[in-house]
Design a protein around this motif. Sequence first.
Motif, mmCIF file in Angstrom:
data_model
loop_
_atom_site.group_PDB
_atom_site.id
_atom_site.type_symbol
_atom_site.label_atom_id
_atom_site.label_comp_id
_atom_site.label_asym_id
_atom_site.label_seq_id
_atom_site.Cartn_x
_atom_site.Cartn_y
_atom_site.Cartn_z
ATOM 1 N N GLN A 1 0.834 -1.207 0.000
ATOM 2 C CA GLN A 1 0.000 0.000 0.000
ATOM 3 C C GLN A 1 0.872 1.262 0.000
ATOM 4 O OE1 GLN A 1 -3.295 -0.292 2.909
ATOM 5 N NE2 GLN A 1 -3.013 -2.509 2.775
ATOM 6 N N LEU A 2 2.009 1.224 0.693
ATOM 7 C CA LEU A 2 2.936 2.357 0.686
ATOM 8 C C LEU A 2 3.544 2.547 -0.707
ATOM 9 C CD1 LEU A 2 4.639 1.848 4.160
ATOM 10 C CD2 LEU A 2 3.409 3.918 3.445
ATOM 11 N N GLN A 3 3.820 1.445 -1.399
ATOM 12 C CA GLN A 3 4.347 1.547 -2.768
ATOM 13 C C GLN A 3 3.298 2.187 -3.676
ATOM 14 O OE1 GLN A 3 5.494 -2.655 -3.189
ATOM 15 N NE2 GLN A 3 7.611 -1.975 -3.380
ATOM 16 N N ARG A 4 2.049 1.778 -3.502
ATOM 17 C CA ARG A 4 0.954 2.353 -4.277
ATOM 18 C C ARG A 4 0.815 3.850 -3.974
ATOM 19 N NH1 ARG A 4 -4.670 0.330 -2.666
ATOM 20 N NH2 ARG A 4 -5.807 2.233 -3.116
ATOM 21 N N TYR A 5 0.955 4.201 -2.696
ATOM 22 C CA TYR A 5 0.843 5.600 -2.267
ATOM 23 C C TYR A 5 1.971 6.437 -2.869
ATOM 24 C CZ TYR A 5 -0.204 9.473 0.971
ATOM 25 O OH TYR A 5 -0.549 10.688 1.527
#
Length: 154
Positions: free
Chosen positions: A133-137
Amino acid sequence: MLQLCKITDSLLISNSRSACDNGLLSGEGVTFCINVSKQQPFPGLRIGTLRVPVFDEPAENLYKYFDRCADAIQDVGTAGGRTLVYCKNGRSRSASICTAYLMKHRHLSLREAFEHVKSARPAVEPNEGFWDQLQRYEGELQSRQMEASPSTNG
């Protein structure tokens, strides 16, 4: 050991035991707490609070809280306050929120932001779902930045 780990002048991270030690919070000048859990208690002090009701499970959607929490941390800091972000162990959920803040408001890459959080609290280790999710963010923040900057061609 009870301790609050300093990420920036206005941002701290800890586990829930430390977060509920009123003397520790007062001593560090904490004015706002983000509790990233469904069941951990809030401190007894009369300070601002925000609950992010997620379990430390890779399938939980923490992503939808990144902007709100990052902006809250920024607003508290701008007003001269200090935010403490915590979860049960201060390892995965709270670390992910702090990393998202550094990416959005300090303009760090995911890797830089995570290393900064880890240097403040070596135990941090977001679960694989939160890392995704952090990579997506990070990608989301980059595309927002590109949309915000005026085009130089033509």
